[in-house]
Design an enzyme around this catalytic site. Structure first.
Site, PDB file in Angstrom:
ATOM      1  N   PRO A 142      44.216  18.088 -18.139  1.00 30.23           N
ATOM      2  CA  PRO A 142      43.651  18.613 -19.388  1.00 30.23           C
ATOM      3  C   PRO A 142      44.353  19.899 -19.839  1.00 30.23           C
ATOM      4  CG  PRO A 142      41.887  17.912 -17.928  1.00 30.23           C
ATOM      5  CD  PRO A 142      43.163  17.740 -17.163  1.00 30.23           C
ATOM      6  N   GLY A 183      50.330  19.806 -19.818  1.00 31.95           N
ATOM      7  CA  GLY A 183      51.044  18.624 -20.302  1.00 31.95           C
ATOM      8  C   GLY A 183      52.528  18.895 -20.178  1.00 31.95           C
ATOM      9  N   SER A 184      53.070  19.565 -21.225  1.00 34.09           N
ATOM     10  CA  SER A 184      54.498  19.928 -21.172  1.00 34.09           C
ATOM     11  C   SER A 184      54.773  20.881 -20.014  1.00 34.09           C
ATOM     12  CB  SER A 184      54.910  20.589 -22.487  1.00 34.09           C
ATOM     13  OG  SER A 184      54.909  19.633 -23.517  1.00 34.09           O
ATOM     14  N   THR A 208      48.515   6.471 -17.923  1.00 36.10           N
ATOM     15  CA  THR A 208      48.752   5.056 -18.246  1.00 36.10           C
ATOM     16  C   THR A 208      48.445   4.199 -17.029  1.00 36.10           C
ATOM     17  OG1 THR A 208      50.491   5.695 -19.789  1.00 36.10           O
ATOM     18  CG2 THR A 208      50.507   3.409 -19.060  1.00 36.10           C
ATOM     19  N   GLN A 219      58.495   1.073 -45.498  1.00 36.41           N
ATOM     20  CA  GLN A 219      58.941   1.331 -46.875  1.00 36.41           C
ATOM     21  C   GLN A 219      59.529   0.058 -47.505  1.00 36.41           C
ATOM     22  OE1 GLN A 219      58.138   4.205 -47.983  1.00 36.41           O
ATOM     23  NE2 GLN A 219      59.054   4.172 -50.003  1.00 36.41           N
ATOM     24  N   HIS A 238      58.743  -2.900 -46.853  1.00 33.06           N
ATOM     25  CA  HIS A 238      57.622  -3.805 -47.127  1.00 33.06           C
ATOM     26  C   HIS A 238      56.819  -3.383 -48.362  1.00 33.06           C
ATOM     27  CE1 HIS A 238      58.303  -5.598 -43.182  1.00 33.06           C
ATOM     28  NE2 HIS A 238      57.333  -6.463 -43.401  1.00 33.06           N
ATOM     29  N   GLY A 239      57.038  -2.179 -48.848  1.00 29.15           N
ATOM     30  CA  GLY A 239      56.256  -1.724 -50.003  1.00 29.15           C
ATOM     31  C   GLY A 239      54.772  -1.707 -49.656  1.00 29.15           C
ATOM     32  N   GLY A 240      53.938  -2.107 -50.595  1.00 33.59           N
ATOM     33  CA  GLY A 240      52.485  -2.083 -50.372  1.00 33.59           C
ATOM     34  C   GLY A 240      52.085  -2.883 -49.144  1.00 33.59           C
ATOM     35  N   GLU A 270      56.410  11.003 -21.707  1.00 31.39           N
ATOM     36  CA  GLU A 270      57.576  11.230 -20.829  1.00 31.39           C
ATOM     37  C   GLU A 270      58.383  12.443 -21.324  1.00 31.39           C
ATOM     38  OE1 GLU A 270      56.081   8.779 -19.777  1.00 31.39           O
ATOM     39  OE2 GLU A 270      57.293   7.260 -18.773  1.00 31.39           O
TER      40      GLU A 270
HETATM   41  N1  COS Z   1      66.014  16.454 -11.085  1.00 34.08           N
HETATM   42  C1  COS Z   1      66.019  17.106  -9.926  1.00 34.08           C
HETATM   43  N2  COS Z   1      65.453  18.325  -9.753  1.00 34.08           N
HETATM   44  C2  COS Z   1      64.878  18.905 -10.803  1.00 34.08           C
HETATM   45  C3  COS Z   1      64.852  18.282 -12.080  1.00 34.08           C
HETATM   46  C4  COS Z   1      65.459  17.001 -12.176  1.00 34.08           C
HETATM   47  N3  COS Z   1      65.462  16.332 -13.348  1.00 34.08           N
HETATM   48  N4  COS Z   1      64.222  19.088 -12.928  1.00 34.08           N
HETATM   49  C5  COS Z   1      63.846  20.183 -12.235  1.00 34.08           C
HETATM   50  N5  COS Z   1      64.252  20.058 -10.947  1.00 34.08           N
HETATM   51  C6  COS Z   1      63.998  21.013  -9.853  1.00 34.08           C
HETATM   52  C7  COS Z   1      65.152  21.961  -9.684  1.00 34.08           C
HETATM   53  O1  COS Z   1      65.223  22.354  -8.348  1.00 34.08           O
HETATM   54  C8  COS Z   1      64.706  23.129 -10.542  1.00 34.08           C
HETATM   55  O2  COS Z   1      65.293  24.335 -10.181  1.00 34.08           O
HETATM   56  P1  COS Z   1      66.814  24.683 -10.650  1.00 34.08           P
HETATM   57  O3  COS Z   1      66.934  24.267 -12.094  1.00 34.08           O
HETATM   58  O4  COS Z   1      66.903  26.154 -10.463  1.00 34.08           O
HETATM   59  O5  COS Z   1      67.695  23.909  -9.752  1.00 34.08           O
HETATM   60  C9  COS Z   1      63.218  23.183 -10.276  1.00 34.08           C
HETATM   61  O6  COS Z   1      62.837  21.793 -10.153  1.00 34.08           O
HETATM   62  C10 COS Z   1      62.397  23.844 -11.364  1.00 34.08           C
HETATM   63  O7  COS Z   1      62.780  23.276 -12.592  1.00 34.08           O
HETATM   64  P2  COS Z   1      62.561  24.034 -13.984  1.00 34.08           P
HETATM   65  O8  COS Z   1      62.913  25.494 -13.799  1.00 34.08           O
HETATM   66  O9  COS Z   1      63.308  23.291 -15.025  1.00 34.08           O
HETATM   67  O10 COS Z   1      60.996  23.928 -14.169  1.00 34.08           O
HETATM   68  P3  COS Z   1      60.046  24.422 -15.363  1.00 34.08           P
HETATM   69  O11 COS Z   1      58.754  24.826 -14.745  1.00 34.08           O
HETATM   70  O12 COS Z   1      60.796  25.401 -16.208  1.00 34.08           O
HETATM   71  O13 COS Z   1      59.722  23.096 -16.187  1.00 34.08           O
HETATM   72  C11 COS Z   1      60.085  21.343 -17.810  1.00 34.08           C
HETATM   73  C12 COS Z   1      60.668  22.325 -16.750  1.00 34.08           C
HETATM   74  C13 COS Z   1      59.319  22.028 -18.921  1.00 34.08           C
HETATM   75  C14 COS Z   1      61.329  20.689 -18.363  1.00 34.08           C
HETATM   76  C15 COS Z   1      59.178  20.321 -17.063  1.00 34.08           C
HETATM   77  O14 COS Z   1      57.962  20.899 -16.708  1.00 34.08           O
HETATM   78  C16 COS Z   1      58.948  19.071 -17.883  1.00 34.08           C
HETATM   79  O15 COS Z   1      59.781  18.153 -17.893  1.00 34.08           O
HETATM   80  N6  COS Z   1      57.798  19.015 -18.575  1.00 34.08           N
HETATM   81  C17 COS Z   1      57.407  17.842 -19.300  1.00 34.08           C
HETATM   82  C18 COS Z   1      56.565  16.997 -18.461  1.00 34.08           C
HETATM   83  C19 COS Z   1      56.494  15.632 -19.014  1.00 34.08           C
HETATM   84  O16 COS Z   1      57.504  15.031 -19.385  1.00 34.08           O
HETATM   85  N7  COS Z   1      55.307  15.067 -19.055  1.00 34.08           N
HETATM   86  C20 COS Z   1      55.153  13.779 -19.629  1.00 34.08           C
HETATM   87  C21 COS Z   1      54.251  12.867 -18.930  1.00 34.08           C
HETATM   88  S1  COS Z   1      54.435  12.767 -17.259  1.00 34.08           S
HETATM   89  S2  COS Z   1      54.263  10.932 -16.810  1.00 34.08           S
END
Ligand code: COS
Length: 388
Positions: free
Chosen positions: A128, A131-132, A158, A339, A341-343, A366
């Site tokens: 909750p 997310g990101s 999912t 678009q 398909h229009g209406g 994702e």
């Molecule tokens: N593959 C391998 N290792 C990875 C990786 C990858 N794709 N991404 C990160 N890591 C590891 C690395 O060790 C990284 O450290 P370094 O970059 O210094 O080597 C460490 O994890 C921390 O990564 P990062 O600093 O990028 O983490 P953040 O907390 O800044 O988060 C984001 C990065 C925002 C990109 C991440 O939280 C994300 O992808 N969020 C979206 C989540 C999402 O897609 N949710 C959708 C539904 S989930 S089913």
């Protein structure tokens, strides 16, 4: 280089799949929408065809596809409504990736053959309040003797209503640790005491693909359920799985994008205005041509990113570029087809409006387009710093 399935066997499989998609899945779409689930007889056929195990290594009962083959598979099945893809790909994509890349041998032996036979998995990362910012998760896993006790809530998961296995990300440290080492992953059988599934959420589109909350209340799992047998590996596992999941969503956009454009082209050839088919008009042709060019670009990205993954490269940047481009392009294509398909494009009676609703989520799950931008820019900056 992972050779995957022998090419002739794979080609024969794709031919069979294409027939199945057109003769069985597309005609079943109405039932999927009305019942908001994939009908059991279709699921049984999908299991019998081995679709739940295509990427699982042969040693564990699967077909052993490599990434390029898996992505072609997703592209083909995505000609049909998205629910058919999403019931399978969490298993053969994200969960298999997590088990193969990060699991112990005992965990692979326990789960992969079951998944290959058709057990359904879900991937519990989102919450909750996270997310990101996935590393901000609140779900806790606390060690008690030989067990872990899990508490927390997972959101928008999912397949949660159908799942046998949940890959649940939880914090094993109350404080955030460098590189997000406070996150661990657990393999939780969904029948475990204390696991409750919320009612399926009502969504804008993608009927038949169900999402729901997973509520974990004092869920006790043995320490052997900790993915990889080590705390702190959960974020790495989640990100590796997400790289794979992003390739899969991109491929879904390509496959469904093709179907949507086919629908738009057919309508443009049949529909007449000013005494001739609207496909003869240049402003309609511009929409068709832009859509075709974008699809072609997405297909090229798809092939390249998958080939790099098979060559053993880390493809975080390429997967993010592909997912971002393909999902944005698919959204534009669906909008243009409304678009054209229009209406009629606004009516439930035609497919265009359903396509437009279905594809909207591709730009969000994702990882949103904005998260893909962050992933791409971060990789660019890191590569620049390493080479200058
Ligand atoms: N593959 C391998 N290792 C990875 C990786 C990858 N794709 N991404 C990160 N890591 C590891 C690395 O060790 C990284 O450290 P370094 O970059 O210094 O080597 C460490 O994890 C921390 O990564 P990062 O600093 O990028 O983490 P953040 O907390 O800044 O988060 C984001 C990065 C925002 C990109 C991440 O939280 C994300 O992808 N969020 C979206 C989540 C999402 O897609 N949710 C959708 C539904 S989930 S089913």
């Amino acid at each position: 280089m992972n050779p995957g399935m022998p090419p002739d066997v794979f080609d024969a499989f794709i031919d069979q799949l294409r027939r199945f998609v057109r003769e069985r899945l597309v005609p079943a779409e109405k039932a999927v929408i009305e019942g908001n689930r994939v009908p059991d007889d279709i699921l049984a056929e999908m299991r019998a065809m081995g679709l739940f195990g295509v990427t699982i290594p042969e040693a564990y009962g699967g077909a052993g596809m490599n990434v390029s083959q898996y992505i072609r598979f997703v592209d083909e099945i995505s000609w049909a409504a998205p629910a058919f893809r999403s019931i399978i790909t969490i298993n053969i994509g994200m969960t298999t990736t997590a088990l193969v890349k990060c699991g112990t041998e005992a965990q692979r032996r326990e789960w992969l053959p079951r998944l290959a036979e058709g057990a359904v998995a879900c991937f519990g990362l989102t919450e909750p309040d996270s997310g990101s910012d996935s590393a901000a998760l609140k779900t806790r896993a606390v060690r008690r003797g030989d067990d872990y006790i899990l508490n927390g809530t997972k959101r928008y998961i999912t397949n949660a209503p159908f799942a046998d296995l949940g890959v649940i990300m939880a914090r094993t440290s109350p404080e955030n640790l460098p590189k997000n080492a406070h996150v661990s992953a657990f393999l939780v059988p969904m029948k475990t005491k204390g696991v409750t599934i919320g009612s399926p959420d009502k969504k804008m589109g993608q009927e038949g693909s169900q999402i729901a909350d997973i509520i974990l209340e004092d869920v006790r799992v043995p320490a052997s359920a900790l993915l990889g047998g080590e705390e702190g590996k959960g974020f790495f596992a989640a990100m590796q799985s997400l790289d794979n999941g992003r390739l899969s969503v991109g491929a879904a956009c390509v496959g469904y994008g093709r179907r949507i454009l086919d629908c738009g082209l057919r309508y443009a050839m049949e529909r007449k205005a000013f005494g001739e088919p609207i496909a003869n008009f240049q402003l309609i042709q511009a929409m068709l041509a832009d859509s075709k060019a974008e699809l072609y670009a997405a297909e090229c990205m798809m092939r390249d990113a998958a080939a790099r993954a098979d060559a053993g490269e880390r493809v975080s940047l390429e997967a993010a570029c592909f997912k971002m481009f393909a999902s944005e392009a698919c959204g534009r294509i669906a909008d243009r087809v409304v678009q054209i398909h229009g209406g009629a494009g606004y009516l439930r009676e035609y497919e265009a409006e359903r396509f437009a609703r279905d594809v909207r989520i591709y730009r969000i799950y994702e990882g949103t387009t904005q998260i893909q931008q962050l992933v791409i820019a971060k990789a660019m900056i890191r590569d620049f710093a390493a080479t200058h």
